[in-house]
Write an enzyme that holds these catalytic residues in place. Structure first.
Site, PDB file in Angstrom:
ATOM      1  N   GLN A  70       0.832  -1.204   0.000  1.00 47.19           N
ATOM      2  CA  GLN A  70       0.000   0.000   0.000  1.00 47.19           C
ATOM      3  C   GLN A  70       0.865   1.251   0.000  1.00 47.19           C
ATOM      4  OE1 GLN A  70      -3.002  -2.227   3.062  1.00 47.19           O
ATOM      5  NE2 GLN A  70      -3.266  -0.017   2.969  1.00 47.19           N
ATOM      6  N   GLU A  97     -12.749   4.496   5.196  1.00 48.10           N
ATOM      7  CA  GLU A  97     -12.851   3.702   6.420  1.00 48.10           C
ATOM      8  C   GLU A  97     -14.072   4.056   7.255  1.00 48.10           C
ATOM      9  OE1 GLU A  97      -8.239   3.349   7.666  1.00 48.10           O
ATOM     10  OE2 GLU A  97      -8.978   5.301   7.092  1.00 48.10           O
ATOM     11  N   ARG A 139      -9.289  -0.950   7.913  1.00 42.21           N
ATOM     12  CA  ARG A 139     -10.159   0.229   7.845  1.00 42.21           C
ATOM     13  C   ARG A 139     -10.236   0.928   9.188  1.00 42.21           C
ATOM     14  NH1 ARG A 139     -14.106  -1.944   3.189  1.00 42.21           N
ATOM     15  NH2 ARG A 139     -14.140  -0.004   2.054  1.00 42.21           N
ATOM     16  N   CYS A 140      -9.060   1.206   9.738  1.00 38.84           N
ATOM     17  CA  CYS A 140      -9.038   1.627  11.140  1.00 38.84           C
ATOM     18  C   CYS A 140      -8.731   3.094  11.337  1.00 38.84           C
ATOM     19  CB  CYS A 140      -8.000   0.804  11.889  1.00 38.84           C
ATOM     20  SG  CYS A 140      -6.325   1.162  11.342  1.00 38.84           S
TER      21      CYS A 140
HETATM   22  N1  MCN Z   1     -13.960   9.327  -2.615  1.00 40.25           N
HETATM   23  C1  MCN Z   1     -14.870  10.171  -3.221  1.00 40.25           C
HETATM   24  N2  MCN Z   1     -15.244  11.337  -2.584  1.00 40.25           N
HETATM   25  C2  MCN Z   1     -14.749  11.654  -1.367  1.00 40.25           C
HETATM   26  C3  MCN Z   1     -13.844  10.780  -0.733  1.00 40.25           C
HETATM   27  C4  MCN Z   1     -13.443   9.617  -1.395  1.00 40.25           C
HETATM   28  O1  MCN Z   1     -15.351   9.870  -4.307  1.00 40.25           O
HETATM   29  N3  MCN Z   1     -15.103  12.777  -0.760  1.00 40.25           N
HETATM   30  C5  MCN Z   1     -13.480   8.131  -3.320  1.00 40.25           C
HETATM   31  C6  MCN Z   1     -11.986   8.279  -3.644  1.00 40.25           C
HETATM   32  O2  MCN Z   1     -11.785   8.969  -4.807  1.00 40.25           O
HETATM   33  C7  MCN Z   1     -11.525   6.852  -3.691  1.00 40.25           C
HETATM   34  C8  MCN Z   1     -12.367   6.178  -2.617  1.00 40.25           C
HETATM   35  O3  MCN Z   1     -13.526   7.010  -2.453  1.00 40.25           O
HETATM   36  O4  MCN Z   1     -11.762   6.298  -4.948  1.00 40.25           O
HETATM   37  C9  MCN Z   1     -11.643   6.066  -1.268  1.00 40.25           C
HETATM   38  O5  MCN Z   1     -10.995   7.266  -1.022  1.00 40.25           O
HETATM   39  P1  MCN Z   1     -10.340   7.703   0.382  1.00 40.25           P
HETATM   40  O6  MCN Z   1     -11.394   7.889   1.375  1.00 40.25           O
HETATM   41  O7  MCN Z   1      -9.430   8.828   0.093  1.00 40.25           O
HETATM   42  O8  MCN Z   1      -9.502   6.441   0.873  1.00 40.25           O
HETATM   43  P2  MCN Z   1      -8.178   5.824   0.214  1.00 40.25           P
HETATM   44  O9  MCN Z   1      -8.298   5.846  -1.233  1.00 40.25           O
HETATM   45  O10 MCN Z   1      -6.983   6.407   0.842  1.00 40.25           O
HETATM   46  O11 MCN Z   1      -8.340   4.322   0.636  1.00 40.25           O
HETATM   47  C10 MCN Z   1      -7.905   3.843   1.874  1.00 40.25           C
HETATM   48  C11 MCN Z   1      -9.027   3.203   2.658  1.00 40.25           C
HETATM   49  C12 MCN Z   1      -8.434   2.330   3.702  1.00 40.25           C
HETATM   50  S1  MCN Z   1      -7.340   3.013   4.753  1.00 40.25           S
HETATM   51  C13 MCN Z   1      -8.738   1.002   3.774  1.00 40.25           C
HETATM   52  S2  MCN Z   1      -8.090   0.119   5.044  1.00 40.25           S
HETATM   53  C14 MCN Z   1      -9.588   0.403   2.796  1.00 40.25           C
HETATM   54  C15 MCN Z   1     -10.498   1.361   2.130  1.00 40.25           C
HETATM   55  O12 MCN Z   1      -9.863   2.486   1.759  1.00 40.25           O
HETATM   56  N4  MCN Z   1      -9.124  -0.621   2.051  1.00 40.25           N
HETATM   57  C16 MCN Z   1      -9.814  -1.000   0.940  1.00 40.25           C
HETATM   58  N5  MCN Z   1     -11.345   0.830   1.227  1.00 40.25           N
HETATM   59  C17 MCN Z   1     -10.984  -0.285   0.522  1.00 40.25           C
HETATM   60  N6  MCN Z   1     -11.700  -0.692  -0.548  1.00 40.25           N
HETATM   61  C18 MCN Z   1     -11.273  -1.752  -1.271  1.00 40.25           C
HETATM   62  N7  MCN Z   1     -11.991  -2.138  -2.332  1.00 40.25           N
HETATM   63  N8  MCN Z   1     -10.127  -2.419  -0.951  1.00 40.25           N
HETATM   64  C19 MCN Z   1      -9.396  -2.077   0.121  1.00 40.25           C
HETATM   65  O13 MCN Z   1      -8.279  -2.722   0.405  1.00 40.25           O
HETATM   66 CU1  CUM Z   2      -5.918   1.180   9.216  1.00 38.32          CU
HETATM   67  S1  CUM Z   2      -6.296   0.072   7.617  1.00 38.32           S
HETATM   68 MO1  CUM Z   2      -6.187   1.371   6.107  1.00 38.32          MO
HETATM   69  O1  CUM Z   2      -5.403   2.531   6.988  1.00 38.32           O
HETATM   70  O2  CUM Z   2      -5.011   0.773   5.130  1.00 38.32           O
END
Ligand code: MCN
Ligand code: CUM
Length: 800
Positions: free
Chosen positions: A236, A754, A383-384
């Site tokens: 990641q 998360e 997802r913490c």
């Molecule tokens: N998004 C959006 N509008 C927002 C916020 C987010 O459309 N206001 C969309 C983003 O563009 C992105 C998705 O939602 O496509 C998730 O965005 P974001 O909240 O920024 O999170 P990350 O992309 O950094 O993803 C990390 C988060 C974590 S920490 C875990 S753990 C987790 C999760 O995402 N692992 C996942 N969701 C997951 N989903 C899948 N399918 N697989 C994982 O391993």
């Molecule tokens: Cu704490 S699980 Mo996500 O932060 O990859």
């Protein structure tokens, strides 16, 4: 941001922010054309597999490799002794501790890596593992963290004997890792001493595991001639891995190539560096052949990053009419045998100090004691949001406990204590500044949508008229995501900024690369939407690439829902740099002053003259042949974005369930999830994220745990025992939203990946506990599987 009807129409046309653009990556995934690490084949590639310890705690007296080495097809058996000359038998963890790569004189948890067999293929390696003879001298295993600091507790970490300074301050016992305190202890004690009402509850957030469909693995490929190391791995955070690998191996960072291909779910399980990566790499260097290592399911569940294992005590002080005055929290954190929590360096308990939640609690104090046990390392995953799950569980359960004590309604107590909209930006008692929020609107919307009053009436009638148990759970959570400002967040010294690089080609198509790494979240779709809106060019002509450290700009990776808050912001900012340059080119093409131009969403027009307009494709073409005097050609930009603050998404969830009095079986009748993640980039992807997070929340709350027996044997490290909900078990989800933009994010977006997991788990738990409220029960621990629910029913005599 899509605001007017015209903006929305343009967004639909370009595939910009706000539209339900279909996931571009799915074209390959649903046709079986994804490219995962185990799909990688290299000429002459060998396979590495681990000999693992059957004991939770034992000394290693000898390892006999001869029989294994004699098996045809076996190339090497590597042990700590082989790694020691390279100083690679131990490695640093993200938490400032160190971890054995291969057992160095002893083993500290069951299934710990003892030796790696490298063979022609996986099957020969498996046969050879059985031929490696390890002589163990079992030691007493320490399983209960409450016994970790007992005077006569076994010494788990011989290497730390006599060290009273740890990575996070004083160590007071051989199994003590750190004590982390935040808030004002004395002031909080005074509030509790003087309060009209106090409540206290102990709760266990059990050890669980994210259990991604794809397990962890890598292909390490050392090129002796060039002196270059390429590692394809399920990471990641590939750039951080490159830095760590360079530091560990002494190979210049420019000659270390880390490539994360498609990832079949990460969920925090793929943040850290595992022994498998290190030993496969050493094996490749030593043998001069590519070496693949891929975990099986049991290895994944029993040795790589678990989550939680927080033994928590929560306390609230309040007035008789339910105004909360203080919060006190204590946590005993079971980190296993090595502290390998994947937190930002300075945060040994992650962002647990968000535990005052959505409530205006002016005085608070929290303390977390981290201890060693003979269990697998990890703790921060699934997802913490860096322990926000635990913090949210604590406060959301405690609010309910207080409501019960006061005889107050569980919605009313929330509405009474919420931070009010006009209080933002809100400085919390434990040190955060919430950027924006509107909690009252969110909860009221959910209560109306679900007819909360009606549900309460129904609950009452059901019991009184039919003796049936129904539970109504609420959760009104606040998260903290988007680590983070480099002033207080780093990973092994590298500040937690993130990055985007965007290149506009002459024909107006685009390639963009970010420092993050999608694992299923849909980044290839959504970053394209941000760029489409910022640059007025269609998302379908934008390619998004992540994960290859040779091409992507340095970034800290994807976890803690930081991609949107940090790399998403970098993407918008980089696009804006391009737009600034485009404006200069447009002025040059139209022979007007820059100041006379305005942005239309797809190009520039002379202010107030809609027919004098130059669109972005024209500008892109001109960028390569007709730029103003003195301007360099080309149309591209890079942005490294250091966020000024985290973002604070929030939500209001409601769960309605029915419990079968006689069997303990629970049926989730309704689950309504309202999320506010500020500006919504892709509503469909957000809903997908919420569905996924809720399904995992259902798993955690209703059935998952990774228990150990008294000897330290892990029970439940297979899918026969570990509950992974499928469509069959999961209820159907209803989603809703409000939009409270982040004031400091360039497009107002907050993270969401998360949220539903963080908020979902306490919501289920609150619903179960709510069903028992009338019998005087304030708290039963998760998981709320049928057996445990039945046990509560039985203790109450309700099953007869
Ligand atoms: N998004 C959006 N509008 C927002 C916020 C987010 O459309 N206001 C969309 C983003 O563009 C992105 C998705 O939602 O496509 C998730 O965005 P974001 O909240 O920024 O999170 P990350 O992309 O950094 O993803 C990390 C988060 C974590 S920490 C875990 S753990 C987790 C999760 O995402 N692992 C996942 N969701 C997951 N989903 C899948 N399918 N697989 C994982 O391993
Ligand atoms: Cu704490 S699980 Mo996500 O932060 O990859």
């Amino acid at each position: 941001m899509a605001s007017t009807a015209e903006d929305l129409a343009r967004s639909e046309k370009l595939g910009g922010v706000g539209c339900r653009r279909k996931r571009t990556e799915d074209a390959r995934f649903i046709q079986g054309r994804g490219h995962y690490v185990d799909d990688i084949q290299r000429p002459g590639m060998l396979f590495g597999d681990f000999v693992r310890s059957p004991h939770a705690h034992a000394r290693i007296k000898a390892i006999h490799k001869d029989k294994a080495l004699a098996l045809p097809g076996v190339h090497a058996v590597l042990t700590a002794e082989d790694l020691a000359p390279l100083n690679l038998h131990w490695m640093p963890t993200l938490a400032g501790d160190k971890q054995m790569v291969l057992a160095d004189g002893k083993v500290c948890f069951q299934n710990q890596e003892v030796a790696m067999v490298v063979a022609d293929d996986r099957y020969i390696a498996a046969d050879a593992i059985d031929l490696v003879e390890v002589e163990y001298e079992p030691l007493p295993a320490l399983v209960d963290p409450h016994q970790s600091m007992a005077e006569d507790a076994p010494v788990i970490r011989d290497d730390l004997q006599g060290q009273d300074e740890g990575a996070h301050g004083k160590r007071v016992h051989h199994n003590h890792i750190f004590t982390w305190e935040v808030g004002e202890k004395d002031a909080t004690d005074r509030v509790f001493d003087e309060a009209e009402v106090t409540v206290r509850e102990q709760m266990l957030y059990p050890r669980v595991h994210p259990c991604p469909l794809e397990t962890c693995g890598c292909v390490a490929d050392f090129d002796k001639v060039r002196g270059e190391l390429t590692v394809h791995l399920t990471s990641q955070a590939p750039h951080v891995v490159r830095t760590v690998f360079s530091q560990l191996s002494g190979i210049p960072e420019s000659k270390v190539h880390i490539n994360a291909p498609d990832i079949g779910g990460g969920f925090g399980n793929k943040v850290g560096v595992y022994p498998g990566y290190v030993v496969a790499t050493v094996a490749s260097i030593v043998l001069g052949r590519p070496v693949k290592w891929i975990e099986d399911r049991i290895e994944n569940l029993s040795t790589t990053a678990f989550a939680r294992d927080y033994h928590m005590t929560g306390e609230l002080a309040a007035t008789k009419d339910g105004k909360i005055l203080g919060l006190r929290a204590h946590v005993l954190a079971d980190h296993g045998a090595f502290d390998a929590c994947a937190d930002p360096s300075k945060w040994p308990a992650g962002f647990f100090n968000i535990c005052t939640g959505s409530y205006d609690i002016r005085t608070a104090y929290a303390r977390v004691d981290g201890v060693y046990t003979n269990k697998a390392p990890g703790g921060v995953a699934y997802r913490c949001s860096f322990r926000v799950t635990e913090a949210c569980y604590l406060i959301e359960r405690m609010i309910d406990v207080l409501a019960v004590k006061l005889g107050m309604d569980k919605a009313e107590i929330r509405l009474k204590n919420f931070i009010r909209p006009e209080q933002f930006p809100y400085p919390s008692a434990l040190g955060w500044e919430y950027d924006s929020g509107d909690y009252h609107t969110a909860l009221k919307k959910v209560m109306e949508a679900c007819d909360y009053e009606g549900l309460r009436r129904e609950q009452q009638e059901k019991w009184e008229q039919h003796g049936e148990l129904m539970g109504i759970g609420l959760c009104t959570f606040t998260e903290i995501v988007g680590a983070g400002p480099t002033r207080n967040c780093d990973i092994l010294g590298v500040g937690m900024f993130d990055s985007a690089e965007i290149r506009v080609h002459p024909t107006g198509s685009i390639i963009a690369r970010m420092g993050t790494k999608t694992q299923g979240q849909g980044h290839e779709t959504t970053y394209g939407q941000i760029i489409a809106t910022e640059l007025g060019l269609p998302a379908d002509n934008i390619i998004i690439e992540e994960g290859n450290t040779d091409t992507a700009p340095y970034g800290l990776g994807t976890y803690g829902s930081r991609s949107t808050p940090v790399a998403g912001a970098a993407t918008a900012q980089a696009a804006r740099k391009i737009r600034d340059k485009a404006k200069k080119i447009a002025a040059h093409l139209m022979e007007v002053s820059e100041d006379d131009l305005e942005w239309t969403g797809e190009g520039f027009q002379v202010k107030g003259v809609p027919d004098q307009v130059t669109d972005m494709p024209t500008i892109a073409w001109a960028a390569y042949n007709n730029v103003p005097e003195g301007m360099e050609p080309g149309l591209e930009a890079v942005e490294y974005y250091d966020p000024p603050n985290m973002t604070y998404p929030f939500g209001a969830y409601l769960c309605v369930l029915d419990i079968d009095r006689y069997t303990g079986e629970t049926k989730i009748r309704r689950f309504y999830a309202l999320d506010d993640c500020g500006t919504r980039i892709n509503p469909m992807i957000i809903e997908g994220q919420v569905h996924g997070g809720l399904t995992e929340a259902f798993g955690v709350a209703m059935g998952q745990e990774l228990p150990y027996d008294a000897q330290g044997n892990i029970l439940g490290a297979s899918l026969m025992d570990y509950f992974v909900p499928t469509m069959m078990e999961a209820p159907s989800w209803e989603t809703d939203y409000t939009v409270t933009p982040s004031p400091h994010h360039p497009i107002g977006a907050k993270g969401v990946g998360e949220s539903s997991h963080v908020g979902g788990i306490p919501c289920f738990s609150n619903a179960i506990n709510d069903a028992f409220t009338r019998f005087g029960i304030t708290h039963v621990d998760m998981p709320h599987n049928a057996y445990r629910v039945w046990r509560t029913l039985h203790e109450l005599g309700l099953d007869r």
